[in-house]
Design a protein around this motif. Structure first.
Motif, mmCIF file in Angstrom:
data_model
loop_
_atom_site.group_PDB
_atom_site.id
_atom_site.type_symbol
_atom_site.label_atom_id
_atom_site.label_comp_id
_atom_site.label_asym_id
_atom_site.label_seq_id
_atom_site.Cartn_x
_atom_site.Cartn_y
_atom_site.Cartn_z
ATOM 1 N N TRP A 1 -0.070 -43.612 -7.706
ATOM 2 C CA TRP A 1 -0.215 -42.775 -6.512
ATOM 3 C C TRP A 1 1.037 -41.937 -6.353
ATOM 4 C CZ3 TRP A 1 1.501 -44.070 -1.052
ATOM 5 C CH2 TRP A 1 1.019 -43.132 -0.133
ATOM 6 N N MET A 2 0.872 -40.664 -6.097
ATOM 7 C CA MET A 2 2.004 -39.764 -5.940
ATOM 8 C C MET A 2 1.806 -38.938 -4.671
ATOM 9 S SD MET A 2 3.564 -37.065 -8.683
ATOM 10 C CE MET A 2 2.024 -36.107 -8.662
ATOM 11 N N PRO A 3 2.205 -39.477 -3.518
ATOM 12 C CA PRO A 3 2.031 -38.729 -2.264
ATOM 13 C C PRO A 3 2.865 -37.462 -2.260
ATOM 14 C CG PRO A 3 3.426 -40.644 -1.924
ATOM 15 C CD PRO A 3 2.879 -40.760 -3.322
ATOM 16 N N TYR A 4 2.541 -36.580 -1.340
ATOM 17 C CA TYR A 4 3.170 -35.260 -1.292
ATOM 18 C C TYR A 4 4.690 -35.346 -1.226
ATOM 19 C CZ TYR A 4 3.573 -30.311 -0.014
ATOM 20 O OH TYR A 4 3.872 -28.975 0.009
ATOM 21 N N ARG A 5 5.194 -36.328 -0.473
ATOM 22 C CA ARG A 5 6.657 -36.444 -0.344
ATOM 23 C C ARG A 5 7.322 -36.723 -1.689
ATOM 24 N NH1 ARG A 5 4.585 -41.171 1.913
ATOM 25 N NH2 ARG A 5 5.167 -43.086 0.806
ATOM 26 N N SER A 6 6.588 -37.381 -2.599
ATOM 27 C CA SER A 6 7.162 -37.696 -3.905
ATOM 28 C C SER A 6 7.365 -36.447 -4.758
ATOM 29 C CB SER A 6 6.266 -38.686 -4.648
ATOM 30 O OG SER A 6 6.170 -39.906 -3.957
ATOM 31 N N ILE A 7 6.546 -35.435 -4.519
ATOM 32 C CA ILE A 7 6.710 -34.178 -5.254
ATOM 33 C C ILE A 7 8.093 -33.599 -5.002
ATOM 34 C CG2 ILE A 7 5.928 -31.789 -5.448
ATOM 35 C CD1 ILE A 7 4.070 -33.643 -6.812
ATOM 36 N N ASP B 1 10.800 -35.206 -4.251
ATOM 37 C CA ASP B 1 11.795 -35.988 -4.993
ATOM 38 C C ASP B 1 11.859 -35.535 -6.450
ATOM 39 O OD1 ASP B 1 12.364 -37.501 -2.753
ATOM 40 O OD2 ASP B 1 10.907 -39.062 -3.249
ATOM 41 N N LEU B 2 10.700 -35.290 -7.070
ATOM 42 C CA LEU B 2 10.667 -34.837 -8.453
ATOM 43 C C LEU B 2 11.254 -33.440 -8.597
ATOM 44 C CD1 LEU B 2 7.148 -36.143 -9.519
ATOM 45 C CD2 LEU B 2 9.328 -36.923 -10.419
ATOM 46 N N ASN C 1 15.130 -33.659 -8.168
ATOM 47 C CA ASN C 1 15.907 -34.342 -9.213
ATOM 48 C C ASN C 1 15.649 -33.771 -10.602
ATOM 49 O OD1 ASN C 1 13.599 -35.570 -10.346
ATOM 50 N ND2 ASN C 1 13.858 -37.458 -9.172
ATOM 51 N N ARG D 1 10.517 -32.346 -13.333
ATOM 52 C CA ARG D 1 9.250 -31.616 -13.248
ATOM 53 C C ARG D 1 9.404 -30.331 -14.042
ATOM 54 N NH1 ARG D 1 7.085 -27.974 -8.705
ATOM 55 N NH2 ARG D 1 4.815 -28.124 -8.794
#
Length: 268
Positions: A86-92, A94-95, A98, A101
């Motif tokens: 699972w990759m919620p919007y907030r994780s995008i 972070d990617l 850092n 991506r």
């Protein structure tokens, strides 16, 4: 990152369409990328990202267009075979922040320094000739992690001397913005229906890495709204874009794009 024009054994030129050559050229932007999130925009880049992971970039993370990471190789327009996270919007974010991506965007305009426009066309911000998507995530993408571009129609309308609005940050704009804009700024490739390009020319200007089979330098020059970088001279012979291997053609035609949607973006 490996050169986009020189990896594996080529297939038969007569067997590959222009769309399939473009798919492989897009796939090459993720060669040796490691475990990063690939964010392809457009049909051909989507096929290319899936092909890359199925062959020479097994560490790529791919999403379903929503909030899930997907495993396996699946066809365009069909549901994924399995989900792996699972990759919620907030994780995008972070990617993005850092650097893990690599996005491949489709600009409406792009210039010699790699500035990209997806916002509007025209000289008056308050009354544009054409309203586009808006700036969206382009500034954050281009100053935080690797960014490549895909143009299905290489023309003087798209490749312009200067974009009407800077949405994606180019080399000159990043340099003018100082370390905050330039520290992680990393433009990789531009793939079009005519060839593969980067911004490794003099002062970060665009140059040609390869031309697709049957495309001439004169054709590219006529379709480009500026003079290509100084690297494009008689002292360097420009190679042809590599052809798909037999296995790559099989994956594209039978597994990833059996309905041939790639031809909607690129016609042979």
């Amino acid at each position: 990152m490996s050169d986009a024009t020189a990896p594996t054994v080529a297939g038969d030129a007569a067997a590959a369409t222009r769309a399939e050559i473009c798919v492989v050229a897009c796939a090459e932007v993720w060669r040796d990328a490691g475990e990063v999130l690939a964010s392809p925009i457009g049909l051909v880049p989507m096929i290319g990202a899936r092909l890359a992971r199925a062959t020479f970039a097994p560490g790529l993370m791919l999403g379903d267009g929503g909030a899930m990471l997907v495993s396996g190789t699946w066809a365009i327009g069909e549901p994924p075979p399995a989900y792996e996270g699972w990759m919620p919007y907030r994780s995008i974010f972070d990617l993005v922040w850092n650097g893990r991506r690599h996005v491949m965007m489709m600009p409406s305009q792009i210039d010699r320094h790699g500035n990209a426009n997806i916002s509007y066309v025209g000289s008056d911000f308050s009354r544009p000739d054409v309203q586009l998507l808006g700036v969206r995530g382009a500034p954050g993408n281009t100053v935080n992690h690797p960014t490549s571009y895909w143009l299905p129609r290489h023309s003087t309308r798209a490749l312009v001397e200067r974009v009407d609005m800077v949405s994606g940050v180019g080399n000159d704009t990043a340099a003018a913005g100082g370390p905050g804009a330039s520290r992680f700024h990393d433009l990789r490739r531009l793939v079009t229906n005519l060839g593969v390009f980067d911004w490794g020319g003099v002062e970060g200007t665009m140059r040609t890495l390869s031309l697709h089979p049957g495309v001439s330098g004169e054709e590219v020059a006529e379709a480009t709204g500026f003079e290509l970088g100084a690297a494009e001279s008689a002292e360097r012979e420009i190679p042809e874009t590599r052809l798909p291997t037999e296995e790559e053609l099989r994956l594209v035609r039978e597994v990833i794009d059996p309905k041939g949607v790639r031809d909607r973006e690129v016609r042979s």
